[in-house]
Scaffold this active site. Structure first.
Site, short mmCIF file in Angstrom:
data_model
loop_
_atom_site.label_atom_id
_atom_site.label_comp_id
_atom_site.label_asym_id
_atom_site.label_seq_id
_atom_site.Cartn_x
_atom_site.Cartn_y
_atom_site.Cartn_z
N HIS A 58 90.89 2.58 39.52
CA HIS A 58 90.74 3.73 40.42
C HIS A 58 89.48 3.54 41.26
O HIS A 58 88.38 3.43 40.70
CB HIS A 58 90.61 5.04 39.63
CG HIS A 58 91.75 5.31 38.71
ND1 HIS A 58 92.79 6.16 39.04
CD2 HIS A 58 92.03 4.85 37.47
CE1 HIS A 58 93.66 6.21 38.03
NE2 HIS A 58 93.21 5.42 37.07
N ARG A 60 89.10 5.70 44.08
CA ARG A 60 88.88 7.08 44.56
C ARG A 60 88.89 7.25 46.07
O ARG A 60 88.49 8.31 46.56
CB ARG A 60 87.57 7.63 43.99
CG ARG A 60 87.40 7.53 42.48
CD ARG A 60 88.52 8.21 41.74
NE ARG A 60 88.25 8.32 40.29
CZ ARG A 60 89.15 8.63 39.39
NH1 ARG A 60 90.40 8.86 39.77
NH2 ARG A 60 88.84 8.72 38.12
N ASP A 147 101.02 7.53 38.14
CA ASP A 147 99.69 7.45 37.55
C ASP A 147 99.53 8.48 36.43
O ASP A 147 100.34 8.53 35.52
CB ASP A 147 98.63 7.60 38.63
CG ASP A 147 97.23 7.27 38.12
OD1 ASP A 147 97.11 6.27 37.41
OD2 ASP A 147 96.30 8.02 38.41
N HIS A 174 102.64 5.78 33.53
CA HIS A 174 101.73 6.50 32.62
C HIS A 174 102.63 7.37 31.76
O HIS A 174 103.22 8.33 32.24
CB HIS A 174 100.75 7.36 33.44
CG HIS A 174 99.95 8.32 32.62
ND1 HIS A 174 98.60 8.16 32.39
CD2 HIS A 174 100.29 9.46 31.98
CE1 HIS A 174 98.15 9.15 31.66
NE2 HIS A 174 99.16 9.96 31.39
N ASN A 252 92.43 9.41 28.79
CA ASN A 252 93.85 9.74 28.71
C ASN A 252 94.66 8.47 28.98
O ASN A 252 94.59 7.93 30.08
CB ASN A 252 94.21 10.82 29.73
CG ASN A 252 95.61 11.37 29.53
OD1 ASN A 252 96.22 11.16 28.50
ND2 ASN A 252 96.13 12.06 30.53
N ASP A 279 91.69 0.40 33.40
CA ASP A 279 91.81 1.82 33.73
C ASP A 279 90.44 2.37 34.14
O ASP A 279 90.04 3.47 33.75
CB ASP A 279 92.39 2.63 32.57
CG ASP A 279 92.86 4.03 33.01
OD1 ASP A 279 92.86 4.31 34.23
OD2 ASP A 279 93.22 4.84 32.14
N HIS A 283 83.89 9.02 37.32
CA HIS A 283 83.72 10.46 37.51
C HIS A 283 82.24 10.77 37.67
O HIS A 283 81.38 10.08 37.09
CB HIS A 283 84.27 11.25 36.32
CG HIS A 283 85.75 11.22 36.18
ND1 HIS A 283 86.61 11.77 37.11
CD2 HIS A 283 86.55 10.69 35.21
CE1 HIS A 283 87.86 11.59 36.71
NE2 HIS A 283 87.86 10.95 35.57
N GLY A 294 88.45 9.94 31.46
CA GLY A 294 88.30 8.61 32.02
C GLY A 294 86.90 8.07 31.88
O GLY A 294 85.95 8.80 31.60
#
Length: 396
Positions: A58, A60, A147, A174, A252, A279, A283, A294
């Site tokens: 990711h 973002r 996702d 996912h 997750n 993954d 954040h 995450g």
């Protein structure tokens, strides 16, 4: 570029000659191949491996650049030994078009540290219903995923499998039944894994199961493969490293039991597991404090896996290289992941002998949400080479 004084995954002395973005030769005594003005890199006895390829990342962009952007994501990937990543579509707006995917990929090329494939959502804007955009995606889009949501409606997912079979598109899953996960995360993953594996077998649509984390889900993948379903799967470093009796860091799927970790390692050893993917999920501190699931993982992935699997479980380094480089490259259709003439000149130099301590404040990611802070690891990434050019070199 000529790389000298390196050893390969088998511990054998090796030299590599890189030119025109590809590996030209691998062996000994290659100095005569390099011109007088070509750079020479003395590896100093470090181990040379194919650069890593991440199936699940990711960055973002667009919409959440305060967590990570393409430049910081690229720097983190390069510092972790990666030269190619596969990006998830949970951006703002959701990536549901080839045009948006191309924008992200082009920006990654402009930065120049790590190439990217941007996946597209299965349903339009993650609405859980609309599939029309799948019918018009150009051939440049080869992977779709919902996702972190998963497609909850089985009939919608079945239609998606049918369309993707016709279009030659791989579905990434996912696995989470979100009606069940509030009270049983394990059952939520196991049931949706079974459903999607059955759909893959029925339609013969390529399916890649993301971050498999339970014994039951892995067994479902194993059975699907035996039955001839075109299914591949990945596991993450954190699901191999942590157990839920000692770590409650929110990711997750969640951190699982010691029995689940043992099952994942068994799956690696028997070939059920195709790849290890990070993954990488950046954040902000504020978002993490509010419960965002995450962790960042690009920069610690190899150290975690080498320490846990090779030093801890006796896994051959060659197999770890296959899991982190060769097999992910094959799944993505890339000419990477092998130290062979004709392959892309994407390499990583790692120090396997000296331990290092993870310091989240020194991570290159914009976010610092790492549960590995303070952990002692082996397998430090010392340099990354992409297309024959140095993209990362450790400072000390």
């Amino acid at each position: 570029m000529l790389i000298q004084n390196a050893v390969n995954a088998r511990g054998e002395a090796v030299e590599l000659y890189l030119s025109g973005g590809t590996i030209q030769a691998v062996g000994r005594g290659l100095a005569a191949l390099a011109g007088p003005d070509e750079p020479v890199l003395d590896a100093g006895g470090l181990t040379v491996l194919p650069a890593f390829v991440d199936l699940h990342t990711h960055w973002r962009t667009p919409g959440f650049e305060y967590k990570e952007d393409i430049e910081t994501g690229s720097r983190a990937a390069a510092a972790g030994g990666y030269t190619f990543v596969n990006l998830m579509p949970n951006t703002k707006p959701v990536c549901s078009s080839a045009a948006q995917a191309a924008m992200v990929e082009e920006e990654a090329e402009r930065v120049g540290l790590c190439s990217a494939n941007q996946t597209v959502s299965i349903t339009k804007d993650f609405d859980g219903v609309t599939l029309d955009h799948l019918k018009t995606l150009p051939e440049t889009v080869r992977f779709v995923t919902e996702d972190g949501h998963g497609v909850q409606d089985a009939s919608v997912m079945a239609k998606a499998f049918a369309i993707c079979h016709q279009r030659g598109i791989t579905i990434m899953s996912h696995a989470e039944d979100m009606e069940i996960s509030p009270w049983d995360y394990r059952l939520a993953e196991d049931l949706e894994t079974l459903r999607n594996c059955w759909l893959s077998e029925y339609y013969q649509t390529r399916l890649h199961m993301c971050h498999v984390s339970t014994r039951g889900a892995l067994e479902a993948v194993r059975i699907a493969k035996l039955r001839g379903a075109p299914v591949t799967c990945e596991v993450t470093p954190h699901h191999l490293w942590f157990t839920n009796d000692v770590c409650d860091y929110r990711v997750n799927p969640p951190i699982r039991t010691a029995d689940d970790v043992a099952a994942l390692i068994e799956g690696i050893k028997d070939g059920t597991v195709d790849a290890i993917a990070t993954d990488h999920a950046p954040h902000s501190e504020e978002d993490k404090a509010k419960g965002a699931a995450g962790m960042v993982g690009s920069e610690t992935a190899f150290g975690v896996c080498y320490t846990r699997l090779c030093r801890g479980e006796g896994l051959p380094l060659e197999l770890l290289s296959i899991l982190m480089s060769e097999r992910p490259a094959q799944i993505l259709g890339l000419n990477k992941g092998r130290l062979e003439p004709g392959c892309d000149a994407d390499l990583v130099l790692v120090d396997l002998e000296h331990p290092y301590t993870v310091d989240r404040e020194k991570l290159h990611s914009k976010s610092k949400n790492s549960p590995y802070h303070g952990a002692e690891l082996y397998g430090r990434v010392c340099a990354t080479i992409k297309g024959g050019k140095l993209t990362y070199q450790a400072e000390d």
